[in-house]
Design an enzyme around this catalytic site. Structure first.
Site, PDB file in Angstrom:
ATOM      1  N   ASP A 462     -57.823  46.720 -17.006  1.00  0.00           N
ATOM      2  CA  ASP A 462     -57.731  45.842 -18.164  1.00  0.00           C
ATOM      3  C   ASP A 462     -59.084  45.696 -18.863  1.00  0.00           C
ATOM      4  OD1 ASP A 462     -56.343  44.230 -19.957  1.00  0.00           O
ATOM      5  OD2 ASP A 462     -55.371  43.056 -18.373  1.00  0.00           O
ATOM      6  N   ASP A 528     -49.147  43.587 -24.790  1.00  0.00           N
ATOM      7  CA  ASP A 528     -48.820  42.502 -23.863  1.00  0.00           C
ATOM      8  C   ASP A 528     -47.475  41.871 -24.209  1.00  0.00           C
ATOM      9  OD1 ASP A 528     -50.976  42.662 -22.181  1.00  0.00           O
ATOM     10  OD2 ASP A 528     -52.140  41.081 -23.162  1.00  0.00           O
TER      11      ASP A 528
END
Length: 625
Positions: A462, A528
């Site tokens: 990430d 996301d």
């Protein structure tokens, strides 16, 4: 062959249904006269006849009507637009002009090319500016897929340092390309297409956050007005780079239309000492009769790489939206049992497993399993996952750090910062400066040790904070350029140490989905937002560069985490089918009927993924945004 005749000539490159016609001059870098449909087998006599036919009428000077604009345009040639190269040696040597340019045409595997891509052909041109003590190189490769790969480089031959401000090569498109298309967006709403006419002047898309960003242009296309997926000739470029960058379209008064791209450099980031050189990131160009054909060239290029995933893409479960930071062993094992029963093949433990990480305000950088939550380490969960026949994956954010972490307290100098401190927080976090060799070695050692101990097959990598105030201590000089290259090296070294390890590029979702990161990653998390309605758009437009097998597409719960929309399972699963399928759902709370239906969708995906992950994607032109 090499050109040293002192005369202007043409060279015709052909690969993958694409022709590139280059004008080669003895004192100028190459100029593209045609890039697009295959022109067929042109004999040398035909090329000689084309040269005057493609000339422009003479006016009063080259400044008023430019017969040729090089792949790296220069003011010294009369170009009045943005120069392709800008730099100086303490205020001098800022206007580049060549005494001589040599051109060489090489097939892949030729001496000096190393392990070039199979089936490619390259024109390499080297310009010597003896007065300014500089050497400038441009390389244009036409790959077997029909994709163009363009890079430029500069070497300092002087005795004093030379600072590069920008290096931005350009590909021209014809006058029929009257409409522009690129992307915009925001977090959880990436890849929103936008169009405009290709007017006089520049349309510029910049990214200054140390990554392409959620509003990334992704591609910059120019085509016949109204072009769609199935019709309308279109040309476009993508910058294969993960740091600060620019894509631009430039329409000059002399009639030239250019698509350009390069790295955005902060002051002093590229300072070439004597003998040193800098190369621009690859600018990749494609064309097609519609956007589908345009995209197919990217897909064929990616699929032909030796590192492209070759085994079936494992259906995975990511537990983030099932548990968030609440890591309870019994619950996580129950999720593993449910996942295996559904036919899921990979289990990914997301954020929250390491020291001090009970929420998103602390712990980043402390890559040790939290023994308060996991007294036996991750072994009980990992062992159960492996017993069930699934691979185990783990979440990291290697380039980030929390101020409230042991690492920040022990090594505050490893944070990116300026004279004003580490700057504003985003998601309560800051950035770890991998330009410090000790910081880089620390992260590599911790990640490598965990991969070994837990037999990790997959890393979700990430990147949740943009790089602002990215100063390298102790002088606080800009460090984005070096950070980008260090991230690439870190990924490459982990893979070298652990053969078979796969990496997913996640950047708060779709903030880093470029083809630079895809040299090292095996998958991207496109957003996301798992809302199937949103994902229809995100996957469609991310697919202009990435084929389905590289895009993570998950089945979420009935109520979406980000939009709170409710969609039927058939719509959610039917949308997730068209990529690297996964699940992000608390399966322990799902109704039995939903679990049975989900198992059928997973089985169907497994049956079809051989086709989905190798075939050409085709879209209907219901409308054009």
């Amino acid at each position: 062959m090499a050109s040293a005749s002192g005369e202007t000539s043409l060279v015709h490159l052909r690969r993958g249904g694409t022709s590139v016609l280059l004008r080669l001059d003895p004192d100028t870098l190459p100029c593209v006269l045609h890039w697009g449909p295959d022109l067929g087998d042109l004999p040398d006599s035909g090329l000689a006849e084309l040269l005057p036919a493609l000339g422009m009428p003479s006016i009063d000077s080259p400044i008023s009507a430019q017969e040729a604009v090089a792949l790296l345009p220069q003011h010294s040639s009369g170009w009045l637009g943005r120069p392709g190269l800008l730099g100086s040696r303490e205020g001098r040597a800022w206007s580049v002009s060549f005494d001589a340019v040599t051109h060489a045409v090489q097939e892949a595997g030729a001496p000096g090319w190393g392990d070039g891509p199979g089936g490619a052909v390259r024109v390499r041109s080297v310009g010597a500016d003896t007065g300014n003590e500089l050497e400038v190189t441009v390389e244009l490769e036409l790959l077997a897929s029909g994709l163009v790969r363009l890079t430029a480089g500069i070497r300092n031959l002087g005795s004093r340092a030379y600072e590069v401000r920008h290096l931005e090569p350009a590909l021209p498109v014809p006058a029929e390309a009257g409409e522009l298309l690129d992307m915009t967006g925001r977090h959880t709403h990436e890849r929103a297409p936008q169009r405009r006419t290709f007017d006089m002047g520049q349309w510029v898309r910049e990214a200054w956050g140390g990554r392409p960003g959620h509003d990334s242009a992704t591609v910059l296309c120019a085509g016949r007005p109204g072009f769609g997926f199935r019709s309308g000739r279109v040309w476009g470029v993508h910058l294969a780079y993960s740091g600060n960058q620019v894509l631009s379209a430039e329409h000059s008064p002399t009639g030239w239309r250019l698509l350009r791209g390069g790295e955005l450099l902060l002051p002093g980031e590229v300072r070439l000492e004597p003998g040193e050189q800098y190369s621009s990131p690859p600018l990749l160009g494609s064309w097609g009769e519609g956007l589908d054909e345009f995209a197919h060239r990217f897909h064929r290029y990616l699929r032909a790489r030796p590192q492209h995933p070759s085994r079936p893409r494992p259906v995975l479960l990511n537990v983030w939206e099932a548990v968030y930071f609440d890591h309870d062993l019994d619950k996580l094992i129950a999720l593993a049992d449910r996942a295996a029963a559904l036919g899921i093949e990979r289990y990914v433990l997301d954020d929250g497993w390491f020291r001090n990480r009970r929420n998103d305000r602390a712990g980043l950088g402390d890559w040790y399993v939290d023994t308060d939550v996991w007294p036996e380490g991750l072994h009980p969960l990992v062992d159960r996952v492996h017993e069930l026949g699934m691979e185990f994956g783990l979440w990291f954010e290697p380039e980030m750090i929390s101020l409230d972490s042991d690492l920040a307290r022990e090594h505050p100098q490893w944070l990116f910062q300026t004279e004003h401190g580490p700057g504003i927080a985003s998601r309560h976090q800051h950035v770890l400066d991998l330009g410090h060799p000790e910081a880089y070695a620390h992260v590599l050692a911790r990640m490598s040790a965990l991969v070994d101990e837990y037999r990790i097959a997959y890393i979700k990598w990430d990147h949740n904070r943009a790089l602002v105030d990215a100063g390298h201590s102790p002088a606080y000089t800009p460090g984005v350029h070096e950070q980008t290259l260090a991230a690439y090296r870190l990924m490459a070294e982990l893979k070298a140490r652990h053969p078979g390890l796969e990496i997913e590029s996640c950047s708060a979702g779709g903030g880093r989905t470029d083809l630079g990161i895809m040299e090292h990653a095996d998958r991207v998390w496109v957003s996301d937002c798992i809302d199937a309605h949103e994902r229809q758009r995100v996957v469609r437009w991310t697919g202009l560069t990435l084929p389905p097998e590289l895009m993570g597409t998950h089945v979420g719960s009935g109520t979406d985490h980000t939009t709170l929309r409710v969609h039927d399972l058939s719509f959610r699963a039917g949308t997730a089918l068209w990529g690297h399928m996964g699940v992000e759902w608390d399966l322990t709370a799902a109704p039995e009927a939903d679990l049975a239906a989900l198992a059928e969708w997973i089985a169907f995906h497994k049956e079809m993924r051989g086709l989905l992950h190798s075939g050409e994607v085709v879209h209907a032109d219901l409308d054009n945004p």
